[in-house]
Design an enzyme around this catalytic site. Structure first.
Site, PDB file in Angstrom:
ATOM      1  N   ASP A 103       0.826  -1.173  -0.188  1.00 10.03           N
ATOM      2  CA  ASP A 103      -0.210  -0.135   0.090  1.00 10.03           C
ATOM      3  C   ASP A 103       0.931   1.254   0.075  1.00 10.03           C
ATOM      4  O   ASP A 103       1.887   1.351   0.758  1.00 10.03           O
ATOM      5  CB  ASP A 103      -0.892  -0.027   1.402  1.00 10.03           C
ATOM      6  N   ASP A 204      -3.213   4.719  -2.293  1.00  7.59           N
ATOM      7  CA  ASP A 204      -4.471   5.124  -1.710  1.00  7.59           C
ATOM      8  C   ASP A 204      -5.007   6.553  -2.327  1.00  7.59           C
ATOM      9  O   ASP A 204      -4.086   7.299  -2.480  1.00  7.59           O
ATOM     10  CB  ASP A 204      -3.910   5.248  -0.137  1.00  7.59           C
ATOM     11  N   GLU A 255      -6.891   3.488  -5.758  1.00  3.00           N
ATOM     12  CA  GLU A 255      -8.161   3.428  -4.756  1.00  3.00           C
ATOM     13  C   GLU A 255      -8.820   4.953  -5.248  1.00  3.00           C
ATOM     14  O   GLU A 255      -7.921   6.058  -5.279  1.00  3.00           O
ATOM     15  CB  GLU A 255      -7.878   3.490  -3.505  1.00  3.00           C
ATOM     16  N   HIS A 328     -10.802  -2.531   4.710  1.00  2.00           N
ATOM     17  CA  HIS A 328     -10.441  -2.204   6.054  1.00  2.00           C
ATOM     18  C   HIS A 328     -11.250  -1.003   6.353  1.00  2.00           C
ATOM     19  O   HIS A 328     -11.315  -0.523   7.581  1.00  2.00           O
ATOM     20  CB  HIS A 328      -8.986  -1.895   6.223  1.00  2.00           C
ATOM     21  N   ASP A 329     -11.867  -0.462   5.059  1.00  2.47           N
ATOM     22  CA  ASP A 329     -12.766   0.902   5.427  1.00  2.47           C
ATOM     23  C   ASP A 329     -14.205   0.616   5.343  1.00  2.47           C
ATOM     24  O   ASP A 329     -15.182   1.357   5.494  1.00  2.47           O
ATOM     25  CB  ASP A 329     -12.401   1.780   4.291  1.00  2.47           C
TER      26      ASP A 329
END
Length: 562
Positions: A103, A204, A255, A328-329
């Protein structure tokens, strides 16, 4: 298994497993997961059959936003282990044929990063222009943009009387991508990890890196229209891709926050000039009221199907998407769109089938393959997520939303719903740690855990394993067209995927009652093979005009051309 660096399109038939290291496996008694814990579970991931692991950030960080606030891109956070631990993980994963995707967070850094610390309070710092600074207007913030974590998106540096931009927490200062030195730093960072042998990168909120440079007030919203898919974003990504991604053969997934299909067609264009694939989140806003996440409502099923159709047909032949329900979100999908009690196993399998049978690269978030659920917290004190805590304060203490209503919203929407520790067995703390877990584990872990799932051949785990295998065996899953067969049906999601030699049907009942569906006439009397289902199937290999689907039933059917 030997990994081939020359198989440039390996990711098109691959399935990628997301690990949130803090909650995956603790090798000791810290109460938080670590790299050695991940190493100890590589055989489990090999058994599942995944092709790659995506690690959420393991860099040095004060952990204000659980690692998405990086203070040193070249160091491993000691909470997770050492650089030596990471090198061992990389080597052992590669020996098992599992690639590693890192990431990368380069829209912003932690305010503890040495660049920001140098810039803070010093307008002459060589790093001052690494960030976005603006003078006050009438003694107030430069504009009315809002942080995605609540409050204004600007924070004052009192020593220089200028504000810096933070689209997320105030401890996450946005980088100034207009500065070519910043872009070179990003190239250097990514090259460092690629040289170590990392196979790819998840970027990200990468579509937020280019902002409108006049930073106008937003009289229609929160400012996002002035920095989402901004004016130079494609230029920047092509620059980074040419210099780094293409050089190292890195697979990349971006993302994309609040993006559009048209931009994603460019981001993931098949010529490879920008990124390999894109995440978009439109399908995970179907349980928002008027676009507001912090509400509680049932999901809009027809809208969900419309969004899938829009993206599947829009990217076909033009770009490539990441397929996912959880990360994770996002809350656990079996609690969100399924039934996490009476029909937990059936609905978990159905939801898996309906997303894995689309075109794109599927991502499995840790525990999803077990049918893990939201933890159903009842107290604010049980939450650790900065966004959830901030929103509780805003909604209850400032807007007057009743405590009970906000607790119900958090139980449905909080990011901590997916961050509870991985449930490995029925022992104390679900086998996650020998210490006290950093986040309370869901109380259903004695029944829902990896050890139990592996012993049960009818478990959710083995259903996911079969989905992963099918993607490699059935070409139409990768290259077929997409058709929604029953777009107006208020209970059934039925799609057809078709190429020159195969037609695949995936028929899904999204509700907890038996329902009849009538397939289009051309499928009335056609011989088919049932590849996978979550219920026992009859011996008949012929499709009938009428299909009776049991609660949360899914059927994956293959029709071979004569």
């Amino acid at each position: 298994m030997t990994l081939s660096k020359y198989d440039e399109n390996w990711w098109k038939t691959a399935t990628i497993y997301q690990i949130y290291p803090k909650s995956f496996c603790d090798s000791g008694s810290k109460g938080t997961g670590d790299i050695q814990g991940i190493i100890s579970k590589l055989d489990y991931l090999k058994h599942l059959g995944v092709d790659a692991i995506w690690l959420t950030p393991i860099y040095q960080s004060p952990m204000i936003d659980n690692g998405y606030d990086i203070s040193d891109y070249y160091a491993v956070n000691p909470d997770f282990g050492s650089m030596e631990d990471f090198s061992i993980l990389l080597e052992l994963a590669h020996q098992l044929g599992i690639r590693i995707i890192m990431d990368i967070v380069v829209n912003h850094t932690s305010t503890e990063h040495k660049w920001f610390q140098s810039a803070l309070g010093d307008m002459k710092s060589p790093y001052r222009d690494y960030y976005i600074w603006k003078d006050p207007i009438d003694g107030k913030e430069p504009n009315n943009w809002l942080s995605k974590f609540g409050g204004n998106a600007w924070e004052l540096d009192p020593l220089t009387n200028q504000y810096y931009l933070h689209l997320f927490a105030k401890e996450q200062a946005d980088l100034n991508w207009e500065n070519p030195k910043v872009r070179q730093e990003v190239k250097d960072i990514i090259s460092f990890w690629a040289e170590k042998g990392v196979d790819g990168f998840r970027l990200d909120v990468i579509n937020l890196i280019s902002k409108e440079q006049n930073f106008p007030n937003d009289d229609k919203g929160d400012g996002r229209r002035f920095y989402t898919d901004g004016p130079r974003v494609h230029e920047y990504l092509q620059e980074i891709s040419h210099a780094v991604f293409q050089k190292y053969g890195s697979v990349t997934v971006g993302e994309m926050s609040s993006t559009s299909l048209e931009h994603c067609q460019q981001y993931s264009a098949l010529n490879g000039k920008e990124l390999s694939m894109v995440f978009n989140f439109h399908h995970l806003k179907v349980d928002y009221v008027n676009g507001d996440k912090w509400t509680k409502t049932a999901f809009d099923f027809i809208q969900l199907k419309q969004i899938f159709h829009h993206w599947q047909t829009g990217l076909n032949g033009k770009g490539w998407g990441a397929l996912f329900w959880c990360n994770h979100d996002q809350p656990r999908i079996v609690s969100r769109l399924g039934n996490d009690e009476k029909y937990r196993i059936e609905s978990a399998k159905m939801l898996a089938a309906s997303i894995h049978m689309m075109q794109g690269t599927p991502y499995i978030y840790q525990g999803e393959e077990l049918g893990m659920t939201n933890p159903a917290y009842t107290e604010v004190s049980q939450y650790r997520d900065i966004e959830s805590i901030n929103m509780y304060d805003l909604m209850v203490n400032q807007k007057g939303i009743p405590h009970e209503d906000m607790m119900a919203i958090l139980a449905q929407k909080s990011r901590d719903n997916s961050r509870t520790p991985m449930q490995w067995n029925n022992q104390q703390h679900a086998g996650f740690t020998n210490g006290i877990p950093w986040l309370e584990i869901a109380k259903n872990y004695p029944d829902i855990n990896a050890e139990a799932a592996i012993k049960d051949l009818n478990s959710v785990f083995y259903f996911y394993k079969r989905l992963i295998e099918l993607r490699k065996q059935i070409s139409v899953i990768t290259d077929g067209t997409y058709e929604d067969l029953l777009p107006e049906h208020d209970r059934i999601f039925a799609i057809a995927r078709q190429n020159d030699s195969q037609t695949l049907l995936c028929i899904n009942n999204y509700y907890d009652e038996e329902i009849e569906c009538n397939l289009p006439e051309r499928f009335q009397i056609i011989k088919s093979q049932c590849l996978l289902s979550n219920y026992p199937q009859s011996d008949s290999s012929f499709l009938g005009y009428k299909q009776i689907l049991r609660p949360y039933e899914t059927r994956i059917l293959l029709i071979e051309e004569d």
